[in-house]
Design a protein around this motif. Structure first.
Motif, PDB file in Angstrom:
ATOM      1  N   GLN A   1       0.831  -1.206   0.000  1.00 49.73           N
ATOM      2  CA  GLN A   1       0.000   0.000   0.000  1.00 49.73           C
ATOM      3  C   GLN A   1       0.868   1.259   0.000  1.00 49.73           C
ATOM      4  O   GLN A   1       0.589   2.222  -0.714  1.00 49.73           O
ATOM      5  CB  GLN A   1      -0.911   0.002   1.232  1.00 49.73           C
ATOM      6  CG  GLN A   1      -1.972  -1.082   1.255  1.00 49.73           C
ATOM      7  CD  GLN A   1      -3.129  -0.756   0.321  1.00 49.73           C
ATOM      8  OE1 GLN A   1      -3.308   0.376  -0.093  1.00 49.73           O
ATOM      9  NE2 GLN A   1      -3.921  -1.760  -0.002  1.00 49.73           N
ATOM     10  N   GLU A   2       1.911   1.256   0.831  1.00 49.78           N
ATOM     11  CA  GLU A   2       2.802   2.410   0.898  1.00 49.78           C
ATOM     12  C   GLU A   2       3.482   2.656  -0.445  1.00 49.78           C
ATOM     13  O   GLU A   2       3.602   3.800  -0.895  1.00 49.78           O
ATOM     14  CB  GLU A   2       3.850   2.206   1.988  1.00 49.78           C
ATOM     15  CG  GLU A   2       3.322   2.388   3.400  1.00 49.78           C
ATOM     16  CD  GLU A   2       4.445   2.393   4.426  1.00 49.78           C
ATOM     17  OE1 GLU A   2       5.606   2.104   4.050  1.00 49.78           O
ATOM     18  OE2 GLU A   2       4.168   2.688   5.602  1.00 49.78           O
TER      19      GLU A   2
ATOM     20  N   TRP B   1       0.755   4.090  -2.941  1.00 45.07           N
ATOM     21  CA  TRP B   1       0.346   5.471  -2.698  1.00 45.07           C
ATOM     22  C   TRP B   1       1.499   6.454  -2.900  1.00 45.07           C
ATOM     23  O   TRP B   1       1.300   7.567  -3.403  1.00 45.07           O
ATOM     24  CB  TRP B   1      -0.228   5.624  -1.291  1.00 45.07           C
ATOM     25  CG  TRP B   1      -1.672   5.242  -1.196  1.00 45.07           C
ATOM     26  CD1 TRP B   1      -2.206   4.243  -0.444  1.00 45.07           C
ATOM     27  CD2 TRP B   1      -2.764   5.854  -1.887  1.00 45.07           C
ATOM     28  NE1 TRP B   1      -3.570   4.179  -0.622  1.00 45.07           N
ATOM     29  CE2 TRP B   1      -3.940   5.169  -1.503  1.00 45.07           C
ATOM     30  CE3 TRP B   1      -2.863   6.908  -2.802  1.00 45.07           C
ATOM     31  CZ2 TRP B   1      -5.197   5.508  -1.989  1.00 45.07           C
ATOM     32  CZ3 TRP B   1      -4.119   7.245  -3.290  1.00 45.07           C
ATOM     33  CH2 TRP B   1      -5.259   6.551  -2.897  1.00 45.07           C
ATOM     34  N   THR B   2       2.707   6.052  -2.526  1.00 47.78           N
ATOM     35  CA  THR B   2       3.859   6.924  -2.750  1.00 47.78           C
ATOM     36  C   THR B   2       4.077   7.145  -4.239  1.00 47.78           C
ATOM     37  O   THR B   2       4.317   8.280  -4.682  1.00 47.78           O
ATOM     38  CB  THR B   2       5.128   6.320  -2.117  1.00 47.78           C
ATOM     39  OG1 THR B   2       4.914   6.145  -0.712  1.00 47.78           O
ATOM     40  CG2 THR B   2       6.331   7.214  -2.339  1.00 47.78           C
TER      41      THR B   2
ATOM     42  N   LEU C   1       0.950   9.329  -5.640  1.00 45.47           N
ATOM     43  CA  LEU C   1       0.978  10.743  -5.267  1.00 45.47           C
ATOM     44  C   LEU C   1       2.131  11.479  -5.940  1.00 45.47           C
ATOM     45  O   LEU C   1       1.977  12.625  -6.386  1.00 45.47           O
ATOM     46  CB  LEU C   1       1.075  10.878  -3.743  1.00 45.47           C
ATOM     47  CG  LEU C   1      -0.155  10.400  -2.959  1.00 45.47           C
ATOM     48  CD1 LEU C   1       0.123  10.435  -1.463  1.00 45.47           C
ATOM     49  CD2 LEU C   1      -1.382  11.248  -3.292  1.00 45.47           C
TER      50      LEU C   1
ATOM     51  N   VAL D   1      -7.309  -0.970  -2.042  1.00 43.38           N
ATOM     52  CA  VAL D   1      -6.539   0.217  -1.681  1.00 43.38           C
ATOM     53  C   VAL D   1      -7.173   0.872  -0.468  1.00 43.38           C
ATOM     54  O   VAL D   1      -8.366   1.168  -0.463  1.00 43.38           O
ATOM     55  CB  VAL D   1      -6.488   1.210  -2.866  1.00 43.38           C
ATOM     56  CG1 VAL D   1      -5.744   2.473  -2.462  1.00 43.38           C
ATOM     57  CG2 VAL D   1      -5.829   0.554  -4.080  1.00 43.38           C
TER      58      VAL D   1
ATOM     59  N   LEU E   1      -7.560   3.844   2.546  1.00 38.15           N
ATOM     60  CA  LEU E   1      -7.487   5.290   2.751  1.00 38.15           C
ATOM     61  C   LEU E   1      -7.276   5.560   4.234  1.00 38.15           C
ATOM     62  O   LEU E   1      -7.713   4.770   5.078  1.00 38.15           O
ATOM     63  CB  LEU E   1      -8.773   5.964   2.247  1.00 38.15           C
ATOM     64  CG  LEU E   1      -9.027   5.901   0.736  1.00 38.15           C
ATOM     65  CD1 LEU E   1     -10.410   6.435   0.408  1.00 38.15           C
ATOM     66  CD2 LEU E   1      -7.967   6.706  -0.013  1.00 38.15           C
TER      67      LEU E   1
ATOM     68  N   PRO F   1      -4.314   7.936   2.048  1.00 39.34           N
ATOM     69  CA  PRO F   1      -3.083   7.557   1.354  1.00 39.34           C
ATOM     70  C   PRO F   1      -1.898   7.461   2.316  1.00 39.34           C
ATOM     71  O   PRO F   1      -1.782   8.248   3.249  1.00 39.34           O
ATOM     72  CB  PRO F   1      -2.879   8.704   0.346  1.00 39.34           C
ATOM     73  CG  PRO F   1      -4.243   9.265   0.140  1.00 39.34           C
ATOM     74  CD  PRO F   1      -4.940   9.125   1.460  1.00 39.34           C
TER      75      PRO F   1
ATOM     76  N   TRP G   1       1.910   7.859   2.628  1.00 37.08           N
ATOM     77  CA  TRP G   1       3.121   8.409   1.996  1.00 37.08           C
ATOM     78  C   TRP G   1       4.351   7.970   2.772  1.00 37.08           C
ATOM     79  O   TRP G   1       4.360   7.960   3.999  1.00 37.08           O
ATOM     80  CB  TRP G   1       3.053   9.925   1.960  1.00 37.08           C
ATOM     81  CG  TRP G   1       4.336  10.563   1.465  1.00 37.08           C
ATOM     82  CD1 TRP G   1       5.363  11.028   2.219  1.00 37.08           C
ATOM     83  CD2 TRP G   1       4.701  10.775   0.099  1.00 37.08           C
ATOM     84  NE1 TRP G   1       6.357  11.534   1.412  1.00 37.08           N
ATOM     85  CE2 TRP G   1       5.980  11.388   0.108  1.00 37.08           C
ATOM     86  CE3 TRP G   1       4.084  10.514  -1.119  1.00 37.08           C
ATOM     87  CZ2 TRP G   1       6.641  11.748  -1.067  1.00 37.08           C
ATOM     88  CZ3 TRP G   1       4.747  10.857  -2.286  1.00 37.08           C
ATOM     89  CH2 TRP G   1       5.999  11.467  -2.257  1.00 37.08           C
TER      90      TRP G   1
END
Length: 256
Positions: free
Chosen positions: A85-86, A89-90, A93, A214, A216, A218, A220
Motif C-alpha cells: 500500500q505504501e 500510494w507513494t 501521489l 486500496v 485510505l 493515502p 506516503w
C-alpha cells in the motif's frame, strides 16, 4: 500458484498482448488515410506532434511506475500488504504531482511550442494552442494511469490490462473516425480522446482496487520514494543512453 495454472495464465497474457497490439495496429493503419483526408495534412500534423510531445514528456515518470511494479510484487509475495500500500500510494501521489507540474509547464509554454517548435501556419494557431492545452491535460492523466497500470502488472494480470487497452484504444480510433465523418475537426477529436482517456483511467483504477484493495487515507513514505527513484532513475537513464550507444557509430559516420 501451480505450474499448470501459471503456464495457462502466462499463455493467456501473451495471447492477449499479441492479439491486442495487432488489432490496434490494424485499426490505426486502416483509419490513418481517412484521418489525413478529413483533417488535411496540416491539422493531422498537429495531431501527431501533440501526441509526440506528450510521449516525449513521459521521461518525467523517472521510471517510478516500472519500479513500483517490482516492489509491489515483491512485497505482495512476502505477504507485506501494508508495504505494498505504501509503495502504491507513494508512487501514485508522486506521479500525480509530477503530472500536474508537467501539465502546468506545457500550458505555460504553449505559445513557444506552437510558434517556435511546431511552426504552425498563422491560420491554425488557435486550434494548435487548444490542441497543446488538451495534450497537457492528457499528459497529467497518463502519469496517474501509469501507476494504476503498474498495480495490475504487479499481480500478473496483463490480460486484464490488455483487454482494457484494446477496448478504449478501439473506441478512441472509432470515435475519431465518426467525429470526422460527421463534420467535426481536430478539437473535437482531442476532447473525445481526453474523455476516453479519463474513462480508461477509471477502468484500470477500479481493476487495480479489486486486485489489491486500496486503503485510505493515502500512505506516503519518503524513504520509499527515494527507493523508487533509485531503481526508476537507473531505468530512465538506461532507456535514454542505450539507443545513443547502439547508434553511436552511425552518428559518428554521418558526421564525417
Amino acid at each position: 500458484m501451480p505450474a499448470e495454472t501459471f503456464a495457462r495464465r502466462l499463455s493467456r497474457n501473451i495471447l492477449w498482448n499479441i492479439t491486442g497490439q495487432g488489432w490496434l495496429l490494424l485499426m490505426t493503419f486502416l483509419a490513418t488515410p481517412f484521418l489525413i483526408h478529413r483533417l488535411g495534412v496540416e491539422l493531422y500534423g498537429i495531431y501527431v506532434l501533440v501526441a509526440v510531445l506528450v510521449d516525449a514528456c513521459s521521461f518525467a515518470q523517472f521510471g517510478i511506475p516500472d519500479a513500483s511494479v517490482t516492489y509491489i510484487s515483491e512485497r505482495l509475495a512476502r505477504g507485506e500488504h501494508r508495504g505494498g500500500q505504501e509503495t502504491f500510494w507513494t508512487a501514485m501521489l508522486s506521479q500525480a504531482a509530477a503530472g500536474l507540474a508537467g501539465a502546468a509547464m506545457i500550458l505555460s509554454l504553449t505559445a513557444v511550442i506552437v510558434d517556435h517548435v511546431f511552426r504552425v501556419p498563422e491560420g491554425l494557431v488557435p486550434e494548435a494552442r487548444l490542441a497543446v492545452a488538451i495534450g497537457a491535460m492528457s499528459f497529467a492523466l497518463s502519469m496517474i494511469a501509469g501507476v494504476a497500470a503498474g498495480m495490475i502488472r504487479a499481480v500478473g494480470r496483463f490480460d486484464l490490462l490488455n483487454m482494457a487497452g484494446v477496448l478504449w484504444g478501439t473506441l478512441q480510433t472509432a470515435a475519431a473516425v465518426v467525429l470526422l465523418w460527421r463534420g467535426h475537426s481536430l478539437s473535437a477529436i482531442l476532447v473525445s480522446n481526453l474523455c476516453l482517456q479519463l474513462m480508461y483511467l477509471a477502468t484500470i483504477g477500479l481493476l487495480a482496487c479489486r486486485l489489491l484493495p486500496v486503503t485510505l487515507p493515502p500512505a506516503w513514505n519518503t524513504g520509499e520514494l527515494i527507493r523508487l527513484l533509485r531503481f526508476g532513475g537507473f531505468l530512465t537513464v538506461s532507456g535514454f543512453v542505450a539507443p545513443i550507444l547502439t547508434n553511436l557509430e552511425k552518428m559518428f559516420l554521418s558526421a564525417i
